[in-house]
Write a protein that holds these residues in place. Structure first.
Motif, PDB file in Angstrom:
ATOM      1  N   LEU B 110     -40.374  28.612  16.505  1.00 26.69           N
ATOM      2  CA  LEU B 110     -39.502  28.011  15.490  1.00 26.69           C
ATOM      3  C   LEU B 110     -39.753  26.512  15.377  1.00 26.69           C
ATOM      4  O   LEU B 110     -39.869  25.970  14.278  1.00 26.69           O
ATOM      5  N   PHE B 111     -39.847  25.850  16.539  1.00 24.07           N
ATOM      6  CA  PHE B 111     -40.090  24.407  16.542  1.00 24.07           C
ATOM      7  C   PHE B 111     -41.401  24.071  15.831  1.00 24.07           C
ATOM      8  O   PHE B 111     -41.507  23.062  15.158  1.00 24.07           O
ATOM      9  N   VAL B 113     -43.013  25.683  13.436  1.00 22.39           N
ATOM     10  CA  VAL B 113     -43.220  26.220  12.087  1.00 22.39           C
ATOM     11  C   VAL B 113     -43.942  25.249  11.140  1.00 22.39           C
ATOM     12  O   VAL B 113     -44.955  25.601  10.553  1.00 22.39           O
ATOM     13  N   PRO B 114     -43.482  23.972  11.008  1.00 20.11           N
ATOM     14  CA  PRO B 114     -44.162  23.090  10.045  1.00 20.11           C
ATOM     15  C   PRO B 114     -45.585  22.744  10.445  1.00 20.11           C
ATOM     16  O   PRO B 114     -46.372  22.321   9.599  1.00 20.11           O
ATOM     17  N   PHE B 115     -45.930  22.917  11.725  1.00 16.68           N
ATOM     18  CA  PHE B 115     -47.277  22.569  12.168  1.00 16.68           C
ATOM     19  C   PHE B 115     -48.206  23.781  12.127  1.00 16.68           C
ATOM     20  O   PHE B 115     -49.416  23.639  12.107  1.00 16.68           O
ATOM     21  N   ASP B 117     -47.658  26.354   9.691  1.00 15.97           N
ATOM     22  CA  ASP B 117     -47.807  26.631   8.266  1.00 15.97           C
ATOM     23  C   ASP B 117     -48.347  25.379   7.570  1.00 15.97           C
ATOM     24  O   ASP B 117     -47.587  24.488   7.210  1.00 15.97           O
ATOM     25  N   ARG B 118     -49.677  25.311   7.383  1.00 18.98           N
ATOM     26  CA  ARG B 118     -50.280  24.123   6.783  1.00 18.98           C
ATOM     27  C   ARG B 118     -50.413  24.245   5.266  1.00 18.98           C
ATOM     28  O   ARG B 118     -50.908  23.328   4.612  1.00 18.98           O
ATOM     29  N   ASN B 119     -50.006  25.390   4.725  1.00 15.67           N
ATOM     30  CA  ASN B 119     -50.065  25.606   3.281  1.00 15.67           C
ATOM     31  C   ASN B 119     -49.144  24.612   2.568  1.00 15.67           C
ATOM     32  O   ASN B 119     -47.944  24.603   2.806  1.00 15.67           O
ATOM     33  N   PRO B 120     -49.702  23.726   1.709  1.00 14.93           N
ATOM     34  CA  PRO B 120     -48.868  22.674   1.121  1.00 14.93           C
ATOM     35  C   PRO B 120     -47.923  23.157   0.013  1.00 14.93           C
ATOM     36  O   PRO B 120     -47.018  22.438  -0.369  1.00 14.93           O
ATOM     37  N   SER B 121     -48.133  24.377  -0.504  1.00 12.14           N
ATOM     38  CA  SER B 121     -47.331  24.838  -1.640  1.00 12.14           C
ATOM     39  C   SER B 121     -45.919  25.226  -1.205  1.00 12.14           C
ATOM     40  O   SER B 121     -45.713  25.805  -0.141  1.00 12.14           O
ATOM     41  N   SER B 122     -44.924  24.875  -2.042  1.00 12.31           N
ATOM     42  CA  SER B 122     -43.571  25.344  -1.761  1.00 12.31           C
ATOM     43  C   SER B 122     -43.158  26.402  -2.789  1.00 12.31           C
ATOM     44  O   SER B 122     -41.990  26.752  -2.882  1.00 12.31           O
ATOM     45  N   ALA B 130     -46.281  33.272   4.920  1.00  6.17           N
ATOM     46  CA  ALA B 130     -45.105  32.654   5.551  1.00  6.17           C
ATOM     47  C   ALA B 130     -43.841  33.467   5.259  1.00  6.17           C
ATOM     48  O   ALA B 130     -43.023  33.706   6.149  1.00  6.17           O
ATOM     49  N   GLY B 134     -41.455  35.437   7.905  1.00  8.50           N
ATOM     50  CA  GLY B 134     -40.013  35.171   7.934  1.00  8.50           C
ATOM     51  C   GLY B 134     -39.211  36.455   7.845  1.00  8.50           C
ATOM     52  O   GLY B 134     -38.258  36.654   8.598  1.00  8.50           O
TER      53      GLY B 134
END
Lengths: 220, 152
Positions: B110-111, B113-115, B117-122, B130, B134
């Protein structure tokens, strides 16, 4: 000049309130964040936190953290103290709602991908906040010292104790010995009313400051 | 030289312009919505607290184990996973895995996650992996919570 204007001016002359407040008041919030109710979840968690602080201070005035007195003092809160039952129940409900709100808030952030650059560290602070919120729940569960709190804590500390390498120390630090007793109670009480509140207050400030600096992430 | 630099700067500024999004001022728009929601939640909490007061069972008795013992609902999945995992892996005991996986590994993931998931799209359509992860994690938590209640 009206009285409230005079009071405002008195403070404004001394503290430059207008300079301080205008950027906060005028700061634009994205339109989707105002119309989409999913953006309320973090705020709901924060409201629960405020209610928990208020009711918690009240409970701490009547609660006695020793194995002999704890149960009796909680019983006293429920039966004899005016509004005591309502305040304790409110503490109970706000705690459960806060955890649910924090979890749902995290799910929104995850599925909207709002943790991406530049908000990586705010996600890390957020996960820490979830961890602290559940530790709050765990430490508060023991305090009434009834059958459920005692045995659930026994299992909980047992589970934490069987983590390799660090588990032994975690359970020793938590219990203050090898079994749940008076030492455990005062430790859980200190963790629940002093250590965790200070930690969560600092982390919440960081969480909100980062949202303010980086803005709310947009677009689903 | 300096002229070129100034020109560059201006071009950069122009490019950043269209990123800005339409917004409503924090006060009163955002705050008003927030206050309305907060009143609703505070009211519901008081209602629930008066209808379903917090319980208090018998005093703690270290010599008498009650059944069943449930931890708080948000720890049930840890409990459930511990019961679910009964396989030793080499020298590692099943119990150690059953505790470490849902607590250490799950929170560690969990900590990060942002590192990870390098996919820049939201855009949700461009983040299928992703979103799938989830949903799997969510279903897993729900399943182990259910498991801990059924196999008590």
């Amino acid at each position: 000049m009206k009285l409230e204007d005079k009071i405002f001016k008195w403070f404004d002359d001394r503290f430059k309130l207008k300079e301080l407040l205008t950027p906060i008041i005028k700061h634009p919030a994205p339109e989707y964040a105002v119309t989409n109710p999913l953006y309320c979840l973090g705020g709901i968690a924060f409201l629960c936190f405020l209610i928990l602080v208020g009711t918690g201070v009240f409970l701490a005035m009547y609660y006695k953290p020793t194995p002999l007195e704890a149960y009796k003092s909680v019983e006293n809160i429920m039966i004899a103290v005016p509004m005591g039952s309502l305040i304790r129940s409110l503490h109970h409900w706000a705690a459960n709602t806060m955890i649910a709100a924090v979890m749902l808030h995290m799910m929104r952030i995850y599925f909207m991908g709002a943790y991406k650059k530049p908000r990586e560290l705010n996600w890390v602070v957020g996960v820490t906040l979830l961890l602290i919120t559940t530790t709050f729940g765990f430490s508060g569960y023991l305090l009434p010292w009834d059958q459920l709190s005692f045995w659930a804590t026994k299992i909980g500390t047992g589970i934490a104790g069987s983590i390799p390498i660090i588990g032994e120390y975690i359970s020793l630090i938590l219990m203050g010995g090898t079994d749940i007793g008076a030492e455990t109670m005062t430790r859980f009480f200190a963790i629940h009313v002093m250590i965790l509140p200070i930690t969560i207050a600092i982390l919440l400030l960081m969480h909100f400051a980062m949202v303010r600096i980086q803005g709310i992430s947009g677009r689903l | 030289m300096s002229l070129i630099e100034i020109e560059k700067h201006e071009v950069e500024e122009e490019r950043h312009e269209p990123v800005r999004i339409r917004g409503l001022p924090f006060f009163p728009h955002f705050l008003l919505r927030e206050v309305v929601v907060m009143c609703l939640i505070a009211g519901s909490l008081i209602l629930m607290a008066s209808l379903y007061p917090a319980g208090l069972l018998q005093p703690a008795d270290p010599f008498n184990t009650p059944t069943p013992i449930y931890p708080e609902w948000y720890f049930l999945y840890v409990f459930g996973f511990l019961k679910f995992w009964t396989w030793n892996i080499g020298p590692i005991e099943a119990k150690v895995i059953g505790v470490t996986l849902p607590m250490v590994l799950w929170y560690g993931l969990l900590f990060l996650v942002p590192f990870i998931d390098r996919n820049p799209s939201s855009d949700i359509r461009k983040r299928k992996f992703a979103v799938a992860m989830g949903v799997i994690a969510l279903l897993g938590i729900l399943y182990f919570t259910y498991f801990s209640i059924v196999h008590h």
